[in-house]
Design an enzyme around this catalytic site. Structure first.
Site, PDB file in Angstrom:
ATOM      1  N   GLY A  13      58.352  71.932  30.935  1.00 10.64           N
ATOM      2  CA  GLY A  13      57.750  71.047  31.925  1.00 10.64           C
ATOM      3  C   GLY A  13      57.020  69.888  31.282  1.00 10.64           C
ATOM      4  N   GLY A  15      55.213  67.633  32.911  1.00 13.02           N
ATOM      5  CA  GLY A  15      54.181  67.116  33.807  1.00 13.02           C
ATOM      6  C   GLY A  15      52.846  67.036  33.086  1.00 13.02           C
ATOM      7  CG  PHE A  16      49.447  65.494  35.162  1.00 11.59           C
ATOM      8  CD1 PHE A  16      49.107  64.287  34.576  1.00 11.59           C
ATOM      9  CD2 PHE A  16      49.854  65.494  36.483  1.00 11.59           C
ATOM     10  CE1 PHE A  16      49.167  63.106  35.297  1.00 11.59           C
ATOM     11  CE2 PHE A  16      49.917  64.317  37.210  1.00 11.59           C
ATOM     12  CZ  PHE A  16      49.571  63.117  36.614  1.00 11.59           C
ATOM     13  CB  VAL A  81      63.961  76.667  31.858  1.00  7.72           C
ATOM     14  CG1 VAL A  81      63.729  78.084  31.366  1.00  7.72           C
ATOM     15  CG2 VAL A  81      63.658  75.668  30.753  1.00  7.72           C
ATOM     16  CD  GLU A 173      47.096  60.195  48.948  1.00  6.46           C
ATOM     17  OE1 GLU A 173      46.052  60.243  48.289  1.00  6.46           O
ATOM     18  OE2 GLU A 173      48.188  60.637  48.540  1.00  6.46           O
ATOM     19  CG  ASP A 302      51.036  72.348  40.778  1.00  2.00           C
ATOM     20  OD1 ASP A 302      49.798  72.269  40.725  1.00  2.00           O
ATOM     21  OD2 ASP A 302      51.766  71.413  41.146  1.00  2.00           O
ATOM     22  CB  ALA A 318      46.554  65.029  38.102  1.00  3.34           C
TER      23      ALA A 318
END
Length: 422
Positions: A13, A15-16, A81, A173, A302, A318
């Site tokens: 991953g 991501g962050f 994966v 949003e 997450d 995040a």
């Protein structure tokens, strides 16, 4: 020293959590392989801006290879994966090959959760990836085009009915931005319809929007949404969705554009670990973010279910993912050195959500802001958190232009799918 003898760290991953762990190990004597199904790191907090034509995809994403080009102890692998084989110490990739590890970080993120109604996904797309954002943008812009060409008043009204299901930050949003597009951005551009007549509903099954915020800020957010023209419905679960609309209790609401922002589920990759998972499919990790009974495997972002000392869960935001990623790097460093890994301590940097032009809410400790000041704070934080100087400059320019002109720069419809053209 032969690099093949160095401990191999596999990070799943980009991501962050995954990227911050990888970068934190830049000076360590390890071999890192970062595996991701996409070739880019995505700044997810601004994904809704791509979905609503405010920003282009490259504005909020950067190639992983470019980000890590100067880090010599890492290689990037573009792959999906499929499973973790903890007994064999390897992960299985979608091309049928296995990738061995000495230490593994699973930071594969989350996906959409439709609460047992997966058939709704075809009619109510969620927002997690750039593909999702581009599909939603196409769907939204095509809705106005279809309405312009429709002569039947009832069918036209259905095309101009937008429903966002879920009153969290993403739903708020999206709803606020769609209302601004209809009332400002598209003004004077159509001849047979008035875009301002579009109906934007935000539907939340719980008692209030932005449930993670204090009650007072939640109520202010609701009022700001209503001033933008959004119809906010709380305590109202959706019971059915199909291509023609959705059902609220006994009422059927014709709508050709329904967007899903109501729930997330952890990546199904967690199931291959063979450990108990929570209701959202996340891994309840130990204090050092390790997997129980698997001292070489860590989970972050997450995918991890982490509880704070006060019993509250660490939120899936995040800043939390970044902190987890850095902590896992520290824990791996400790394990390699033969030391006990430290316990993870989450530092809460607060909650932010933007509602629309000059409207946002911010909660940080005792500080509670709403309106213009909160909006400026939200802008500053998101500009600073973007990766790369180019991204910051482009986003700042686009936002400045949008502020003065009400225009959105990325309103090109392309590709197929993502909207019912029928």
């Amino acid at each position: 020293m032969d690099v093949s003898s160095l401990p191999r760290v596999v990070v799943v991953g980009g991501g962050f959590a995954g990227l911050w762990a990888t970068r934190a190990l830049a000076r360590d004597r390890v071999r890192i392989t970062l595996v991701d199904r996409s070739n880019h790191h995505l700044f997810q907090p601004l994904l809704y801006q791509v979905a609503t034509a405010g920003l282009s995809a490259p504005d909020i994403a950067a190639p992983l290879r470019h980000i890590l080009r100067g880090q010599r102890n890492v290689e990037v692998r573009l792959a999906d994966v499929e499973a973790v084989d903890a007994a064999a110490g390897c992960i299985r990739l979608d091309d049928g090959t296995d990738l061995a590890y000495d230490y593994l970080l699973l930071a594969a993120g989350s996906t959409h959760a439709y609460f047992g109604n997966d058939q709704w996904a075809a009619h109510a797309p969620g927002l997690k990836t750039l593909d999702d954002a581009l599909g939603i943008r196409r769907r939204v812009l095509l809705a106005f085009e279809r309405a312009e060409a429709e002569s039947d008043p009832a069918k036209r009204a259905a095309w101009l009915d937008f429903a966002i299901i879920g009153g969290g930050p993403t739903g708020v949003e999206l709803a606020g931005t769609l209302a601004e597009i209809a009332r400002h951005t598209l003004r004077d551009e159509f001849r047979n319809i008035d875009p301002a007549s579009a109906r934007v509903r935000l539907i939340e099954a719980g008692p209030r929007v932005l449930a993670s915020f204090p009650d007072a800020l939640s109520e202010r957010a609701r009022r700001q949404l209503e001033r933008l023209g959004v119809e906010v419905l709380t305590g109202t679960p959706v019971t059915a969705i199909d291509a023609s609309g959705y059902r609220l209790g006994d009422r059927f609401m014709p709508s050709r554009t329904v967007l899903w922002a109501a729930g997330v589920a952890a990546s199904p990759l967690a199931r291959s670990l063979g450990v108990p998972l929570d209701r959202a499919g996340r891994v309840p990790v130990e204090s050092d973010l390790g997997v129980p009974g698997q001292p070489r495997i860590f989970v972050a972002g997450d995918l991890a279910a982490v509880t704070r000392p006060d019993g509250q869960p660490v939120p899936g935001v995040a800043p939390a993912a970044k902190q987890m990623g850095r902590h896992v790097a520290q824990a791996i460093r400790a394990r390699i050195g033969g030391h006990a890994a430290p316990a993870f301590g989450y530092r809460d940097w607060g909650n932010l959500a933007t509602i629309g032009r000059m409207a946002a809410v911010v909660h940080f400790g005792r500080i509670k802001l709403s309106g213009v000041l909160a909006w400026w704070f939200w802008l500053l934080v998101h500009i600073l958190f973007l990766i790369g100087f180019r991204n910051r400059v482009v986003v700042m320019f686009n936002w400045t232009w949008a502020y003065w002109s009400y225009q959105r720069a990325a309103r090109i419809i392309f590709g197929k799918g993502g909207s019912g053209g029928t």
